[in-house]
Design an enzyme around this catalytic site. Structure first.
Site, short mmCIF file in Angstrom:
data_model
loop_
_atom_site.label_atom_id
_atom_site.label_comp_id
_atom_site.label_asym_id
_atom_site.label_seq_id
_atom_site.Cartn_x
_atom_site.Cartn_y
_atom_site.Cartn_z
N ARG A 51 9.82 -4.00 11.76
CA ARG A 51 8.73 -3.29 11.43
C ARG A 51 7.66 -3.56 12.23
NH1 ARG A 51 5.86 -6.98 10.16
NH2 ARG A 51 4.32 -5.57 9.91
N GLY A 52 6.27 -2.84 11.78
CA GLY A 52 5.15 -2.94 12.60
C GLY A 52 5.24 -2.07 13.77
N ALA A 53 4.15 -1.43 13.79
CA ALA A 53 4.21 -0.21 14.89
C ALA A 53 4.72 -0.20 16.13
CB ALA A 53 2.81 0.34 14.75
N ARG A 94 10.93 6.72 9.93
CA ARG A 94 9.78 6.45 9.30
C ARG A 94 8.55 7.26 9.91
NH1 ARG A 94 7.59 0.35 8.47
NH2 ARG A 94 6.88 1.14 6.66
N GLN A 201 4.16 -8.34 3.31
CA GLN A 201 4.09 -8.81 4.76
C GLN A 201 3.36 -9.85 5.01
OE1 GLN A 201 4.29 -5.72 3.52
NE2 GLN A 201 5.35 -4.22 4.62
N ASP A 242 -1.46 1.42 12.20
CA ASP A 242 -0.18 2.30 12.43
C ASP A 242 -0.39 3.62 13.29
OD1 ASP A 242 0.49 0.68 10.37
OD2 ASP A 242 2.50 1.14 11.10
N ASN A 252 -3.32 2.43 8.38
CA ASN A 252 -2.76 1.17 8.27
C ASN A 252 -2.09 0.82 6.84
OD1 ASN A 252 -1.81 -1.34 9.74
ND2 ASN A 252 -3.41 -2.41 8.30
N LYS A 253 -1.37 -0.53 6.75
CA LYS A 253 -0.83 -0.53 5.42
C LYS A 253 -1.70 -0.37 4.29
CE LYS A 253 2.53 -1.83 5.00
NZ LYS A 253 3.48 -1.01 4.51
#
Ligand code: MRU
Length: 351
Positions: A51-53, A94, A201, A242, A252-253
């Protein structure tokens, strides 16, 4: 960088397959998982094992190579058709991080550029392109960290959200890169890490990475950010991203937008760290960025523990969009963008 955290590599190409650190297992265990098929890669991205862009983009690039490496075809058209089909499949894992689509597009472009070679040679070139994507990400993250240091000073305290560290990239991270570099210079930077509901996270990954590296980190629940800001403890907010739209709006998150509003209210600079692979010049405004909605159980029954009545209605968007006017600067590997972002972004891409 001179201690163990420098060696966090979330994605390694080894023995003709992808080796990832399963990010769902941290901090309880550092478990490596091998991905041998395109379905393995899709599932790992969907389940946030990777995970993470930027890390999602790298995994997808290797995944696309894996999807065609044993494919037997007579001509390029058949090969490319299969490549497109598998690319569409990986792209469905995703929706928000543009690095996923960016990496897949780049792999397909490389195939078209070398279409006159033999199929076996094209396959080799695609593996090489995936290596390039990974290596470039590592270099971009380091450059983001170096550019960021010009905005920072010894002794400051930073608040961050989610995880934009080495785990989320090829190495170093984006938002955490300047913190690691500052630490290596001997600076004393303190970090407050939001735990980042619902998938944590911040507490599982960011707190772990920063502690591994010996950075002074304090974990807070997301709803404590206003309180710590009001006490005057936070000098800057730094998050990853992201997708940055062409006008500088940044997804973003979930929770990042709220932090930006709070930062503005407390007169604290709010910075986004983003490699150019996260800037999407084809999406004009933030409201056009697709926002992933995830399973209700992540909120009502997170990590297998029921914390809400069975059957309650749940809304679970994984990201939000911070409007450009709340962002003090966007730090990229190519330099620091300041408002007006539409102009800076056009300059960056020379359009
Ligand atoms: O759902 P996640 O954990 O993939 O969300 C990740 C983030 O929001 C990160 O901040 C972003 O991808 C930047 S990572 C360098």
């Amino acid at each position: 960088m001179d201690n163990s955290a420098k060696d966090i590599r979330s994605i390694i190409w080894e023995e003709d397959s992808i080796l990832i650190i399963d990010q769902t297992k941290i901090p309880l265990a550092t478990v490596f998982k091998r991905l041998n098929t395109v379905e393995d890669v899709w599932n790992a991205i969907f389940k946030l094992e990777v995970r993470g862009a930027p890390a999602i983009g790298i995994a997808a690039a290797y995944g696309l190579y894996i999807s065609i490496r044993d494919f037997k075809v007579r001509n390029f058209d058949e090969f490319y058709q299969e490549l497109e089909k598998n690319s569409d499949y990986l792209a469905s894992s995703r929706p928000t991080a543009v690095n996923l689509f960016w990496a897949l597009k780049r792999m397909k472009k490389r195939a078209l550029e070398v279409k006159d070679k033999s199929i076996e040679e094209i396959k080799k070139d695609l593996l090489q392109e995936a290596h390039f994507i990974r290596d470039e990400d590592e270099n971009m993250c380091k450059a983001i960290g170096e550019n960021f240091l010009t905005l920072m000073k010894d002794g400051m305290t930073v608040l961050t959200h989610c995880n934009a560290g080495g785990l989320a990239t090829a190495r170093y991270g984006t938002a955490l890169a300047p913190i690691f570099l500052a630490k290596a210079k001997g600076w004393n930077i303190k970090v407050f890490a939001d735990e980042t509901r619902p998938l944590l996270q911040g507490s599982r990954l960011t707190a772990w990475e920063l502690m591994e590296y010996g950075v002074d980190v304090t974990l807070i629940c997301d709803n404590m950010a206003a309180h710590v800001m009001s006490k005057g403890w936070i000098d800057a907010v730094i998050t990853g991203c992201d997708r940055v739209a062409a006008n500088g709006d940044a997804a973003n998150k979930i929770g990042t937008y709220g932090l930006a509003v709070l930062a503005k209210a407390h007169n604290i600079p709010f910075y986004i760290a983003a490699p150019s692979s996260t800037i999407d010049i084809e999406t004009s405004h933030g409201y056009k960025i697709p926002i992933e909605e995830r399973h209700p159980d992540e909120i009502s029954c997170g990590f297998g523990i029921r914390t809400a009545p069975e059957g309650v209605k749940v809304y679970n968007p994984a990201f939000d969009v911070t409007p450009n006017h709340l962002i003090t600067a966007i730090v990229t590997e190519k330099g620091i963008l300041k408002p007006p972002y539409d102009i800076g972004i056009k300059d960056l891409f020379k359009i």
